[in-house]
Design a protein around this motif. Structure first.
Motif, PDB file in Angstrom:
ATOM      1  N   HIS A  11      -9.137   5.157   6.473  1.00 26.65           N
ATOM      2  CA  HIS A  11     -10.317   4.776   5.704  1.00 26.65           C
ATOM      3  C   HIS A  11     -11.431   4.311   6.642  1.00 26.65           C
ATOM      4  N   LEU A  12     -12.671   4.544   6.254  1.00 32.36           N
ATOM      5  CA  LEU A  12     -13.825   3.908   6.886  1.00 32.36           C
ATOM      6  C   LEU A  12     -14.013   2.579   6.163  1.00 32.36           C
ATOM      7  N   LEU A  13     -13.597   1.489   6.780  1.00 29.90           N
ATOM      8  CA  LEU A  13     -13.532   0.197   6.108  1.00 29.90           C
ATOM      9  C   LEU A  13     -14.806  -0.624   6.289  1.00 29.90           C
ATOM     10  N   VAL A  14     -15.079  -1.454   5.282  1.00 26.80           N
ATOM     11  CA  VAL A  14     -16.252  -2.334   5.279  1.00 26.80           C
ATOM     12  C   VAL A  14     -15.789  -3.778   5.152  1.00 26.80           C
ATOM     13  N   PHE A  15     -16.404  -4.658   5.932  1.00 26.67           N
ATOM     14  CA  PHE A  15     -16.079  -6.087   5.971  1.00 26.67           C
ATOM     15  C   PHE A  15     -17.189  -6.838   5.236  1.00 26.67           C
TER      16      PHE A  15
END
Length: 340
Positions: free
Chosen positions: A243-247
């Protein structure tokens, strides 16, 4: 250069994932704060993401209080200014909850569809649908529907499962159940199965992150949640898929924890609280130091050079740009523009 096109945006995200860094995603509410973000990215030779929330859009539209018109206004300003900088920026909209999909998200998608019919570039590169208040199955169902429409116009969709605690932009999750603060590996696998075949997306999986203002050490993160989820996805999907993860909700996080998340696929980190403080703190300092010049006291006329809003807004923009520059360093995006 102009706001990134779809291919450049994909290149930005994939390069960050491959090389282990993330882009600061800066919430802006005005041309002033947008200018601060552009300056900071250019100074640090970092690409970046400028984003508008529903509340930010409403504020930017003034007395009209139109979330859509305000978001369009800011986006058009960034399109106009970005072409004069030598880095890539992408435009994004932040948390859109289910009840605002029809009044905020769809009109902005339609705006891009109209622009594309005329041969113009997308207004926004990506949008966030925050369906975390829904049951997971309904959240993924709505995300699938929205991504199908977005993908037709080369718009990347950001989604969220689990809940980011705290309060931001009028949305309060302070009483969220503890288990909702942590996305499960099963949820991460299901998101990949449903969304990956449709188009490009980003994923805000939650691992204890909290919106708002907290002292360092007060936010208890569990970055290993992301690691376990990504491992489950890679095993299920195969081909090394991640996944392209977001914080979200990074204020008060330890730098070591932030860096750990970069190892697990975080490529975007939202920054709002800290830049709000940097901007406003400088205004307070200016007002205190120049109190007599700012006000017409005891029949005096004040000093126009000091109370001209451009004087203190310039200071505020510089302070905000400095904080964003620090974020570029913390997230290791400095000096890594795809244009270099």
């Amino acid at each position: 250069m102009p706001v990134a096109n779809y291919e450049q945006y994909c290149q930005m995200l994939e390069k960050a994932q491959k090389e282990g860094y993330a882009y600061p995603a800066i919430n802006v509410t005005s041309t002033s704060t947008a200018n601060a973000a552009l300056k900071a990215f250019a100074d640090m030779k970092s690409d970046g993401i400028i984003q508008v929330s529903t509340g930010g859009g409403s504020f930017a539209s003034g007395s009209l209080k139109s979330e859509v018109l305000g978001a369009i206004s800011i986006a058009e300003h960034v399109h106009t200014m970005a072409k004069h900088y030598d880095i890539c920026v992408a435009l994004h909209t932040d948390h859109c909850h289910p009840e605002k999909v029809d009044s905020f998200l769809i009109p902005l998608i339609e705006e891009t569809e109209k622009r594309r019919e005329k041969g113009l570039p997308n207004l926004f590169n990506s949008h966030m649908f925050d369906g975390s208040v829904l049951e997971t199955s309904e959240n993924i169902k709505m995300s699938k529907m929205l991504l199908e429409r977005c993908a037709k116009s080369q718009i990347i969709l950001e989604i969220e499962t689990g809940v980011v605690g705290g309060e931001e932009d009028g949305v309060n999750n302070e009483g969220a159940p503890a288990d909702k603060l942590y996305t499960s590996p099963e949820e991460m696998v299901e998101v990949a199965k449903v969304l990956n075949p449709i188009g490009k997306y980003m994923y805000a999986a939650t691992f204890g992150n909290v919106h708002g203002v907290y002292k360092p050490g007060n936010v208890k993160l569990r970055p290993e949640i992301l690691k376990k989820g990504q491992e489950a996805v890679a095993k299920e999907i195969g081909g090394g898929y991640q996944h392209l993860l977001v914080f979200h909700g990074g204020s008060g996080s330890e730098l070591s924890e932030i860096h750990e998340t970069l190892n697990y696929g975080v490529i975007k980190m939202n920054i709002d609280t800290d830049t709000q403080y940097a901007y406003s703190r400088e205004v307070v300092d200016y007002m205190f130091k120049n109190y007599d010049s700012m006000l017409k006291i005891d029949g005096e006329v004040g000093n126009k050079k000091f109370y001209d809003p451009r004087a203190w807004m310039k200071k505020a923009e510089e302070a905000m740009a400095k904080r964003i520059a620090n974020a570029c360093k913390d997230l290791k995006s400095d000096g890594k523009s795809i244009l270099l």
